[in-house]
Every structure is written in C-alpha cells, then in structure tokens.
Design a protein around this motif. Structure first.
Motif, PDB file in Angstrom:
ATOM      1  N   GLN A  43       1.967 -16.267   7.519  1.00  0.00           N
ATOM      2  CA  GLN A  43       1.129 -16.691   6.233  1.00  0.00           C
ATOM      3  C   GLN A  43      -0.227 -15.598   6.067  1.00  0.00           C
ATOM      4  OE1 GLN A  43       1.185 -19.505   4.036  1.00  0.00           O
ATOM      5  NE2 GLN A  43       0.132 -18.306   2.694  1.00  0.00           N
ATOM      6  N   HIS A  44      -0.760 -15.275   7.071  1.00  0.00           N
ATOM      7  CA  HIS A  44      -1.811 -14.136   7.312  1.00  0.00           C
ATOM      8  C   HIS A  44      -1.324 -13.125   6.378  1.00  0.00           C
ATOM      9  CE1 HIS A  44      -4.508 -17.190   9.075  1.00  0.00           C
ATOM     10  NE2 HIS A  44      -3.906 -16.921  10.169  1.00  0.00           N
ATOM     11  N   ALA A  45      -0.147 -12.370   7.562  1.00  0.00           N
ATOM     12  CA  ALA A  45       0.436 -10.937   6.779  1.00  0.00           C
ATOM     13  C   ALA A  45       0.931 -11.017   5.090  1.00  0.00           C
ATOM     14  CB  ALA A  45       1.189 -10.054   7.533  1.00  0.00           C
ATOM     15  N   LEU A  46       1.567 -12.330   4.550  1.00  0.00           N
ATOM     16  CA  LEU A  46       1.564 -12.248   3.373  1.00  0.00           C
ATOM     17  C   LEU A  46       0.664 -12.197   2.631  1.00  0.00           C
ATOM     18  CD1 LEU A  46       4.408 -15.146   2.799  1.00  0.00           C
ATOM     19  CD2 LEU A  46       4.329 -12.730   2.755  1.00  0.00           C
ATOM     20  N   ASP A  47      -0.714 -12.602   2.779  1.00  0.00           N
ATOM     21  CA  ASP A  47      -2.023 -12.786   2.190  1.00  0.00           C
ATOM     22  C   ASP A  47      -2.837 -11.359   1.952  1.00  0.00           C
ATOM     23  OD1 ASP A  47      -1.770 -16.191   1.484  1.00  0.00           O
ATOM     24  OD2 ASP A  47      -2.979 -16.473   3.239  1.00  0.00           O
ATOM     25  N   LEU A  48      -2.114 -10.671   2.665  1.00  0.00           N
ATOM     26  CA  LEU A  48      -2.417  -9.292   3.508  1.00  0.00           C
ATOM     27  C   LEU A  48      -2.113  -8.691   1.830  1.00  0.00           C
ATOM     28  CD1 LEU A  48      -4.303  -6.685   3.604  1.00  0.00           C
ATOM     29  CD2 LEU A  48      -2.767  -6.833   5.766  1.00  0.00           C
ATOM     30  N   LEU A  49      -0.496  -8.603   2.332  1.00  0.00           N
ATOM     31  CA  LEU A  49       0.804  -7.744   1.915  1.00  0.00           C
ATOM     32  C   LEU A  49       0.785  -8.411   0.306  1.00  0.00           C
ATOM     33  CD1 LEU A  49       3.252  -7.791   4.077  1.00  0.00           C
ATOM     34  CD2 LEU A  49       1.571  -5.720   3.893  1.00  0.00           C
ATOM     35  N   VAL A  50       0.249  -9.322   0.125  1.00  0.00           N
ATOM     36  CA  VAL A  50       0.636  -9.214  -1.748  1.00  0.00           C
ATOM     37  C   VAL A  50      -0.326  -8.925  -2.092  1.00  0.00           C
ATOM     38  CG1 VAL A  50      -1.446 -11.286  -1.774  1.00  0.00           C
ATOM     39  CG2 VAL A  50       1.131 -10.753  -3.463  1.00  0.00           C
ATOM     40  N   GLY A  51      -1.726  -8.070  -1.722  1.00  0.00           N
ATOM     41  CA  GLY A  51      -2.915  -7.124  -2.470  1.00  0.00           C
ATOM     42  C   GLY A  51      -2.353  -5.751  -2.318  1.00  0.00           C
ATOM     43  N   LEU A  52      -1.434  -5.118  -1.676  1.00  0.00           N
ATOM     44  CA  LEU A  52      -1.252  -4.294  -1.531  1.00  0.00           C
ATOM     45  C   LEU A  52       0.021  -3.430  -2.416  1.00  0.00           C
ATOM     46  CD1 LEU A  52      -1.924  -3.610   2.268  1.00  0.00           C
ATOM     47  CD2 LEU A  52      -3.223  -2.584   0.594  1.00  0.00           C
ATOM     48  N   THR A  53      -0.081  -2.562  -2.696  1.00  0.00           N
ATOM     49  CA  THR A  53       1.556  -1.506  -2.884  1.00  0.00           C
ATOM     50  C   THR A  53       1.931  -1.849  -2.469  1.00  0.00           C
ATOM     51  OG1 THR A  53       0.269   0.382  -3.418  1.00  0.00           O
ATOM     52  CG2 THR A  53      -0.055  -0.659  -4.596  1.00  0.00           C
ATOM     53  N   LEU A  54       3.530  -0.638  -2.418  1.00  0.00           N
ATOM     54  CA  LEU A  54       4.492  -0.464  -1.465  1.00  0.00           C
ATOM     55  C   LEU A  54       3.827   0.587  -0.784  1.00  0.00           C
ATOM     56  CD1 LEU A  54       7.379  -0.164  -0.439  1.00  0.00           C
ATOM     57  CD2 LEU A  54       7.665   1.134  -2.248  1.00  0.00           C
ATOM     58  N   ASN A  55       2.919   1.905  -1.510  1.00  0.00           N
ATOM     59  CA  ASN A  55       2.875   2.727  -0.575  1.00  0.00           C
ATOM     60  C   ASN A  55       1.719   2.691   0.293  1.00  0.00           C
ATOM     61  OD1 ASN A  55       4.658   4.520  -1.607  1.00  0.00           O
ATOM     62  ND2 ASN A  55       3.001   5.444  -3.763  1.00  0.00           N
ATOM     63  N   GLN A  56       0.788   1.803   0.214  1.00  0.00           N
ATOM     64  CA  GLN A  56      -0.176   1.689   1.062  1.00  0.00           C
ATOM     65  C   GLN A  56       0.383   1.080   2.135  1.00  0.00           C
ATOM     66  OE1 GLN A  56      -3.313  -0.717  -1.767  1.00  0.00           O
ATOM     67  NE2 GLN A  56      -3.525   1.122  -2.649  1.00  0.00           N
ATOM     68  N   ALA A  57       1.020  -0.443   1.643  1.00  0.00           N
ATOM     69  CA  ALA A  57       1.600  -0.820   2.836  1.00  0.00           C
ATOM     70  C   ALA A  57       2.910  -0.436   3.661  1.00  0.00           C
ATOM     71  CB  ALA A  57       2.871  -2.761   2.307  1.00  0.00           C
ATOM     72  N   LEU A  58       3.318   0.964   3.146  1.00  0.00           N
ATOM     73  CA  LEU A  58       3.817   1.840   4.561  1.00  0.00           C
ATOM     74  C   LEU A  58       2.896   2.952   5.071  1.00  0.00           C
ATOM     75  CD1 LEU A  58       7.224   2.405   1.865  1.00  0.00           C
ATOM     76  CD2 LEU A  58       6.324   0.891   4.130  1.00  0.00           C
ATOM     77  N   VAL A  59       1.633   3.010   4.494  1.00  0.00           N
ATOM     78  CA  VAL A  59       0.674   4.537   4.994  1.00  0.00           C
ATOM     79  C   VAL A  59       0.351   3.060   6.066  1.00  0.00           C
ATOM     80  CG1 VAL A  59      -1.287   5.957   4.645  1.00  0.00           C
ATOM     81  CG2 VAL A  59       1.441   5.708   2.653  1.00  0.00           C
ATOM     82  N   SER A  60      -0.571   2.432   5.368  1.00  0.00           N
ATOM     83  CA  SER A  60      -1.755   1.534   6.451  1.00  0.00           C
ATOM     84  C   SER A  60      -1.511   0.601   6.135  1.00  0.00           C
ATOM     85  CB  SER A  60      -2.827   1.946   5.234  1.00  0.00           C
ATOM     86  OG  SER A  60      -3.158   0.717   4.413  1.00  0.00           O
ATOM     87  N   GLY A  61       0.319  -0.083   6.318  1.00  0.00           N
ATOM     88  CA  GLY A  61       0.448  -1.345   6.333  1.00  0.00           C
ATOM     89  C   GLY A  61       0.041  -1.465   8.061  1.00  0.00           C
ATOM     90  N   LEU A  62       0.697  -0.903   8.815  1.00  0.00           N
ATOM     91  CA  LEU A  62       0.576  -1.343  10.456  1.00  0.00           C
ATOM     92  C   LEU A  62      -0.971  -1.940  10.958  1.00  0.00           C
ATOM     93  CD1 LEU A  62       3.338   1.787  11.719  1.00  0.00           C
ATOM     94  CD2 LEU A  62       3.443  -0.965  11.286  1.00  0.00           C
ATOM     95  N   GLY A  63      -1.861  -1.160  10.903  1.00  0.00           N
ATOM     96  CA  GLY A  63      -3.006  -1.793  11.261  1.00  0.00           C
ATOM     97  C   GLY A  63      -3.744  -2.781  10.163  1.00  0.00           C
ATOM     98  N   ALA A  64      -3.388  -2.503   9.008  1.00  0.00           N
ATOM     99  CA  ALA A  64      -3.886  -3.617   8.361  1.00  0.00           C
ATOM    100  C   ALA A  64      -3.627  -5.074   8.811  1.00  0.00           C
ATOM    101  CB  ALA A  64      -3.871  -3.393   7.230  1.00  0.00           C
ATOM    102  N   VAL A  65      -2.056  -4.932   8.961  1.00  0.00           N
ATOM    103  CA  VAL A  65      -1.851  -6.676   8.781  1.00  0.00           C
ATOM    104  C   VAL A  65      -1.692  -6.780  10.594  1.00  0.00           C
ATOM    105  CG1 VAL A  65       1.292  -7.638   9.414  1.00  0.00           C
ATOM    106  CG2 VAL A  65       0.103  -5.883   7.828  1.00  0.00           C
ATOM    107  N   ARG A  66      -1.868  -5.900  11.462  1.00  0.00           N
ATOM    108  CA  ARG A  66      -1.670  -6.434  13.115  1.00  0.00           C
ATOM    109  C   ARG A  66      -3.424  -7.093  12.933  1.00  0.00           C
ATOM    110  NH1 ARG A  66      -1.254  -1.957  15.012  1.00  0.00           N
ATOM    111  NH2 ARG A  66      -3.354  -1.096  15.133  1.00  0.00           N
ATOM    112  N   ALA A  67      -4.338  -5.666  12.385  1.00  0.00           N
ATOM    113  CA  ALA A  67      -5.792  -6.569  12.448  1.00  0.00           C
ATOM    114  C   ALA A  67      -5.512  -8.676  11.920  1.00  0.00           C
ATOM    115  CB  ALA A  67      -6.588  -5.655  11.943  1.00  0.00           C
ATOM    116  N   ARG A  68      -4.564  -8.397  10.850  1.00  0.00           N
ATOM    117  CA  ARG A  68      -5.247  -9.400   9.800  1.00  0.00           C
ATOM    118  C   ARG A  68      -4.344 -10.234  10.268  1.00  0.00           C
ATOM    119  NH1 ARG A  68      -6.073 -10.796   4.410  1.00  0.00           N
ATOM    120  NH2 ARG A  68      -6.341 -13.263   4.095  1.00  0.00           N
ATOM    121  N   ILE A  69      -3.837 -10.564  11.194  1.00  0.00           N
ATOM    122  CA  ILE A  69      -2.639 -11.455  12.117  1.00  0.00           C
ATOM    123  C   ILE A  69      -3.710 -11.918  13.142  1.00  0.00           C
ATOM    124  CG2 ILE A  69      -0.841 -12.231  13.987  1.00  0.00           C
ATOM    125  CD1 ILE A  69       0.669 -10.210  11.935  1.00  0.00           C
TER     126      ILE A  69
END
Length: 356
Positions: free
Chosen positions: A120-146
């Motif tokens: 749920q926390h990862a979905l809430d974060l990724l729904v606001g990011l584009t594909l390029n943003q998710a692939l470039v900075s998604g690892l750190g952002a998803v880890r911090a959000r979870i």
C-alpha cells in the motif's frame, strides 16, 4: 519448536533460546520467556511459543505509475517479534500438546499483514511518479516510504511486530517496455563501441602508414646510398682505368724510347761497323790492286784451301789432269797475249822474266 515429553501424571516442556514460551494456567501467566523448561499438567495448561529471532520476508508486487505503466517491485522486509507476550495474545501461537506444533498459521498472518502494508505504501508513492522517475529514483524513494510507513503502522505496533530493515531490490517495467527503454542506451553503447573500433582502426591505419612511410624512406635512403656507392665505384674504376692507361702509356713510351735508343745504337753500330768494314775492304782492295794476278790467285787458292774440308786422299784421273792442263794452258796463253799488247807490260814482264 518446543520439545514436549509425556510422563504418567505430568508433562515436561523445553524451548530454545530464540523461542519465547508462554505458559498460561487458569487465565494467569505462569511462565514467560525464552529458553524456558518446566513441568506442567496438560489438562490445565495453555502453551504459546513466539519466535523472537529476525526473519526476512520477500515481497513481489505490481504497481502503476502516473503515465499508466505497470512496474514490478521486488523488496525484502526484515522483522522480529519485539513484544512476544502481546503477539501471543493477538495472534494464535498456541501449541498442540500432542506434537508441539502451532495450531494456527501465525507467521503467514504476519507475512500477509506486512505485505499488504508495504504494498500500500509503495502504490501510494509510485502512482505519483512517471515511469522514468520510478526507474531512476524509485529504489530509494520506495525503500524510504515503506520503512517510514511500516514504522508508523499502528497495527504492527499493537501486534508486537518490529520492522528491522527494508531493502528494495528492483523496480522494473514490463519486458517489452524495458527492452524499448534499453534500446537507446544499447544503441549509444553500440555507437560508442563502433566509434572506439573505428578510432582503433584509424589509429592502426595511421600507424601502418607511418611504418610504410618509414620503410619507404629507408628504401629511398638505401637506394640513394646505393646510387652513391655505384657512382663512387664507377669513379674509382674510371680512375683506376685512367691510372692503368697512363701507366701503360708511360710504360709503352718508355719501351718505345728504349727500342728507339737501342735501334739508333744498333744503326750507329752497324754504320760504324760497315764503315770500318768498308774502309778495311777498301784498304784491302787497294792492296789487292797493286798485287800481281798470280799472287792473287795464290792467295785465293790459299783462302779456298783454308775453307775446304780436310782431304784424306786425292785421286787424279787422266781426264781431270787433262782438263786442268788445258785450263792452265788456256790461261797462260791469255796472259801472254795481254802482255804483248802493252809495251810497259812487256818491259815489266821482261824484267820480271829476267828477274826469274
């Protein structure tokens, strides 16, 4: 798991150091803690075993970005039971006394709870990011959000679950989208590789050209030196021939002069000898002119006799004597006729006769 042994009227249980064993009798907690070992009566005892070691849960779920692209998230959550007593009251960690196993599936409940919360926390974060943003900075952002979401989750805190660590391994798009996204980078890498190949080939060609030029320059230098050597050899041969010709000419001139001198000396010698012989012959003829003919004949006979071979024996035939007498008579008659024709000769003859 706890080890339970049966005896006639009482049972014995023993747990490990990483298992928190809770003994409840008549609604009261009698024993609670890791590594417990005690006797109990099976009809009045309720046993719960809560693992207190660190456990890892692998997560794999799908999400959608703001540009409607599906991505898959692969993560790992490490957790432990921080309050085993609370966890034993919220989840069913009760043991079957017959075999010492759990009556329910508490760890699966915890895994489902952690999976749903993290997803749920990862979905809430990724729904606001584009594909390029998710692939470039998604690892750190998803880890911090979870990590933040699970740490602040009240349900986990009330259950006694503590999240130790969160690791996000990958955020990947669908296979065809990933290949499409990798194509420009691959093309760029291929272009860089081709460029490096072309540069390497150009460098190799340049080096080969330099080597060829050096070889050609060396050949030109060798040819020039060979030409100089041939010219010098020709000059040496011409000089040698000139010197040999000059020496031969000098030698020939010397021989010619020597021959001329010798010829002149021989001619002079011959002339002198001839002159001397002529003078001698003239003097001899002068002497002979004053001598009587008979004397001359006698001298001639003596000279001839001196040159005749040695005669061992002489045979005179009548014919030879007759011929000799005839010739002698003929010569005597000719001499008498000559004497009669000249008065001086007669007087001289008479006087010579009177002298005889």
């Amino acid at each position: 798991m706890a080890e339970i042994r049966r005896y006639p009227f009482v049972w014995h249980v023993r747990s490990g150091t990483t298992d928190h064993l809770v003994h409840v009798r008549r609604g009261k907690t009698v024993h609670s803690g890791p590594g417990q070992a005690f006797w109990f009566r099976p009809l009045s005892a309720a046993l719960s075993e809560v693992p207190i070691d660190d456990r890892e849960l692998s997560l794999l779920f799908h999400a959608r970005t703001s540009d409607f692209q599906d991505v898959s998230v692969q993560a790992t959550v490490a957790y432990r039971m921080a309050d085993p007593d609370r966890a034993s009251r919220r989840l069913d960690f009760g043991l079957e006394l017959k075999n010492g196993k759990w009556r329910g599936r508490p760890l699966e409940q915890i895994a489902q709870m952690l999976t749903e919360a993290a997803q749920q926390h990862a979905l809430d974060l990724l729904v606001g990011l584009t594909l390029n943003q998710a692939l470039v900075s998604g690892l750190g952002a998803v880890r911090a959000r979870i990590s933040q979401g699970l740490a602040a989750d009240d349900r986990l805190a009330q259950t006694g679950v503590e999240v130790v660590d969160v690791r996000v391994v990958a955020v990947r798009p669908e296979a065809d989208v990933e290949r499409a996204l990798q194509t420009p980078a691959r093309e760029q890498v291929q272009q860089d590789a081709d460029k490096a190949t072309y540069e390497r080939r150009a460098l190799a060609v340049e080096r080969e050209r330099t080597i060829s030029e050096n070889e050609l320059q060396s050949q030109i230098e060798l040819a020039t030196r060979e030409e100089q050597l041939v010219t010098q050899r020709g000059a040496n041969e011409r000089r040698r021939a000139t010197e040999a010709a000059a020496a031969g000419r000098i030698e020939t001139q010397a021989k010619a002069e020597q021959t001329q001198v010798l010829a002149q000396a021989r001619a002079e010698t011959t002339r002198l000898v001839g002159a001397a012989e002529a003078e001698t012959e003239a003097a001899r003829m002068a002497v002979y002119s004053e001598i009587d003919r008979g004397v001359l004949f006698a001298l001639a006979a003596r000279e001839a006799a001196a040159h005749l071979p040695q005669i061992g024996s002489l045979t005179l035939t009548p014919d030879a004597i007759t011929s000799a007498l005839t010739a002698l008579a003929s010569s005597t008659a000719q001499g008498a006729q000559g004497a009669q024709g000249s008065p001086g000769a007669q007087g001289s003859q008479g006087s010579r006769g009177g002298a005889r």
